[in-house]
Design a protein around this motif. Structure first.
Motif, PDB file in Angstrom:
ATOM      1  N   UNK A 418       0.824  -1.203   0.000  1.00 36.73           N
ATOM      2  CA  UNK A 418       0.000   0.000   0.000  1.00 36.73           C
ATOM      3  C   UNK A 418       0.863   1.260   0.000  1.00 36.73           C
ATOM      4  N   UNK A 419       1.937   1.275   0.807  1.00 35.31           N
ATOM      5  CA  UNK A 419       2.794   2.467   0.866  1.00 35.31           C
ATOM      6  C   UNK A 419       3.534   2.690  -0.451  1.00 35.31           C
ATOM      7  N   UNK A 420       4.018   1.609  -1.056  1.00 32.20           N
ATOM      8  CA  UNK A 420       4.724   1.754  -2.341  1.00 32.20           C
ATOM      9  C   UNK A 420       3.744   2.146  -3.441  1.00 32.20           C
ATOM     10  N   UNK A 421       2.542   1.562  -3.407  1.00 33.05           N
ATOM     11  CA  UNK A 421       1.524   1.924  -4.403  1.00 33.05           C
ATOM     12  C   UNK A 421       1.181   3.410  -4.300  1.00 33.05           C
ATOM     13  N   UNK A 422       1.031   3.924  -3.073  1.00 35.21           N
ATOM     14  CA  UNK A 422       0.753   5.355  -2.894  1.00 35.21           C
ATOM     15  C   UNK A 422       1.921   6.209  -3.378  1.00 35.21           C
ATOM     16  N   UNK A 423       3.148   5.743  -3.096  1.00 33.43           N
ATOM     17  CA  UNK A 423       4.328   6.499  -3.535  1.00 33.43           C
ATOM     18  C   UNK A 423       4.339   6.644  -5.057  1.00 33.43           C
ATOM     19  N   UNK A 424       3.951   5.591  -5.755  1.00 34.96           N
ATOM     20  CA  UNK A 424       3.894   5.638  -7.225  1.00 34.96           C
ATOM     21  C   UNK A 424       2.737   6.528  -7.680  1.00 34.96           C
ATOM     22  N   UNK A 425       1.593   6.329  -7.049  1.00 29.79           N
ATOM     23  CA  UNK A 425       0.377   7.028  -7.450  1.00 29.79           C
ATOM     24  C   UNK A 425       0.531   8.546  -7.304  1.00 29.79           C
ATOM     25  N   UNK A 426       1.199   8.989  -6.218  1.00 25.47           N
ATOM     26  CA  UNK A 426       1.315  10.422  -5.949  1.00 25.47           C
ATOM     27  C   UNK A 426       2.684  10.986  -6.333  1.00 25.47           C
ATOM     28  N   UNK A 427       3.330  10.311  -7.307  1.00 24.69           N
ATOM     29  CA  UNK A 427       4.564  10.828  -7.914  1.00 24.69           C
ATOM     30  C   UNK A 427       4.361  10.870  -9.423  1.00 24.69           C
ATOM     31  N   UNK A 428       3.550  11.799  -9.918  1.00 22.87           N
ATOM     32  CA  UNK A 428       3.202  11.806 -11.354  1.00 22.87           C
ATOM     33  C   UNK A 428       4.408  12.000 -12.269  1.00 22.87           C
TER      34      UNK A 428
END
Length: 535
Positions: A418-428
């Motif tokens: 979840x943390x890595x997915x968020x890091x990817x999602x909120x790094x456009x």
């Protein structure tokens, strides 16, 4: 005209003086001192005292006022106070008096005593003593003392009633002042007459300024459109016969904070229904209102999130099974792959909901074992790296001798994913995503850092709430239910750890969480204080 004897005139003047004193003041000690002073003087005594029964119902007499008897010798009169006046012979009273005289060195040779009675209830005793042995108290003296005893009984009753009312008022004031909720009292013109400390904190108004002002000015509850409800739709006027009318709305604190409050009123009305005033109980329900809004948002979001994969699955399945079309093997394979991916996505969303439900019900079960955190991080990163384009670079930063942790392997996989997915999602714009950790004594500290858009400081605590999503452009463009970080926090805390974020807007975020190290590592540290897991 018949003239009264001198002593009778003086008696009447003294009684009038005492009556005025009783009317003018309700200080018990002051009135009793005046009564005993006058009684001793009128009866040509040398000393005297007034003893009252304690209000606790114990039946014990205690000296409250005296003349010619210093307070330090009052305890010497206890044997006298213990004797019931109407039930013991006078000889016994005189014997006890002589014993007290011997013990204290006072000249106490004659005594007259009468009970203080008010409405057939004995409230105490008045005593007057003489030093002369040859001058006995007469029937006139007793009659005169009775007049003072009656005045003293009235004084005691009035003062105790007043003190009881005063104590009750002070108790109610303390309850109101110490209440966690805001409390204010309004008069018949809706002006504030009482304003507790919680109200000061809620509104920012000091009570010195609030008291005397209209409620609508100080509280000023307004609706979402900014209309002052207190002026346009006051519940006390709208529902005059309702027992406890309630109103909810926003207030603007003097420091500019917006609070959502609930104000419940207890109106006081006269025999014909005339409004006499009200007590308002004001509670800050900003968080509850926020939670309600989040749940409403969640219902909308989850409906969309669940319907989307279902619609895609239905659309592809319906297309592939058309009898009038002849699909190539490659097309069939692509369609079935999309169906499989959307089914997995739907299953993940349903699992999130089930996990939240279990956690709220206290049923989040953990399978605790010892395992390598760097190895799990490597597995999770490999899965994400295979799906991401060249904009992203993943870095693992763990020491080679990183100690094992004692945790639920699959649950922590969910946390990392979840943390890595968020890091990817909120790094456009992509960038480096760093995953690492260190050991400190009995705890492992893990982090996931990105170079994305960052999180404003005021959001750092709220992002871990259920259904909460940061209000920005990416939120509207990315999928999500607002449950991921809530579940992440719940899992970490179920392990006895904690999670927090360090972030600056425009410079990225770093999420950190702690886990317990394996037991054998703790044991080694306990036996050798110079050995630490961090090393």
């Amino acid at each position: 005209m018949l003239e009264l004897p001198d002593h009778r005139l003086r008696q009447r003047e003294y009684l009038l003086q005492i009556s005025r004193a009783i009317t003018a003041q309700l200080d018990l000690t002051g009135v009793l001192n005046l009564v005993i002073d006058v009684a001793v003087e009128m009866l040509a005594g040398t000393s005297g005292l007034i003893a009252l029964y304690d209000e606790d119902g114990s039946g014990e007499l205690r000296v409250y006022a005296s003349t010619g008897l210093p307070p330090e010798i009052w305890p010497a009169f206890t044997p006298l106070l213990d004797l019931p006046l109407r039930q013991v012979p006078r000889e016994m009273l005189i014997h006890v008096l002589r014993t007290i005289a011997t013990d204290t060195g006072l000249a106490l040779r004659q005594m007259i005593a009468l009970p203080l009675t008010f409405h057939d209830t004995s409230v105490g005793v008045i005593y007057v003593f003489r030093a002369a042995l040859n001058v006995a108290f007469s029937a006139d003296d007793e009659q005169m003392l009775q007049a003072f005893a009656t005045q003293a009984a009235i004084a005691v009753s009035n003062a105790r009633l007043y003190q009881g009312v005063l104590r009750e008022k002070q108790r109610l004031h303390a309850i109101i002042e110490q209440s966690a909720d805001g409390v204010m009292i309004l008069d018949s013109r809706w002006r504030i007459t009482s304003f507790n400390q919680a109200m000061e904190q809620l509104t920012g108004w000091p009570r010195s300024e609030a008291i005397g002002r209209p409620c609508a000015e100080v509280l000023g509850i307004h609706n979402a459109q900014g209309v002052n409800i207190c002026l346009t739709d006051c519940p006390l006027q709208r529902h005059p016969h309702e027992h406890n009318p309630v109103v909810e709305g926003w207030i603007t604190n003097r420091d500019g904070r917006e609070l959502y409050i609930q104000s419940r009123y207890a109106p006081q009305r006269g025999p014909r229904g005339a409004f006499l005033g009200a007590i308002a109980n004001v509670r800050d329900i900003t968080e509850q209102n926020h939670e309600k809004e989040l749940q409403n948002t969640f219902i909308s979001v989850i409906s969309h999130e669940l319907k989307t994969p279902v619609s895609i699955i239905k659309g592809y399945a319906g297309t592939l099974r058309r009898k009038d079309a002849h699909w190539s093997a490659e097309t069939l394979d692509d369609g079935l792959r999309v169906i499989e991916e959307e089914a997995d996505r739907l299953a993940d969303q349903i699992q999130d909901l089930l996990d939240v439900s279990r956690f709220l019900a206290g049923g989040l079960h953990l399978e605790l074992t010892d395992w390598s955190l760097p190895m799990l991080a490597r597995e999770v990163v490999q899965g994400f790296a295979a799906q991401c384009d060249e904009r992203f670079e993943f870095e693992l930063r763990f020491a080679d001798d990183f100690p094992p942790v004692h945790a639920d392997y699959e649950r922590i996989r969910m946390v990392l994913s979840n943390l890595i997915s968020n890091a990817i999602k909120y790094s456009p714009d992509g960038g480096a995503i760093r995953i690492g950790g260190r050991a400190e004594e009995h705890t492992a500290i893990m982090y996931v850092a990105d170079q994305g858009i960052g999180i404003p400081p005021e959001e750092h605590q709220r992002i871990f709430q259920r259904f909460y999503r940061i209000d920005n452009r990416l939120r509207r463009e990315t999928q999500g239910t607002g449950l991921g970080l809530y579940l992440t926090k719940s899992i970490v805390e179920a392990h006895g750890g904690r999670i927090w974020v360090e972030s600056q807007v425009g410079r990225g975020s770093r999420f950190l969480f702690t886990l317990p190290l394996a037991h054998r590592q703790i044991t080694a540290s306990m036996h050798n204080p110079d050995t630490h897991g961090a090393e």
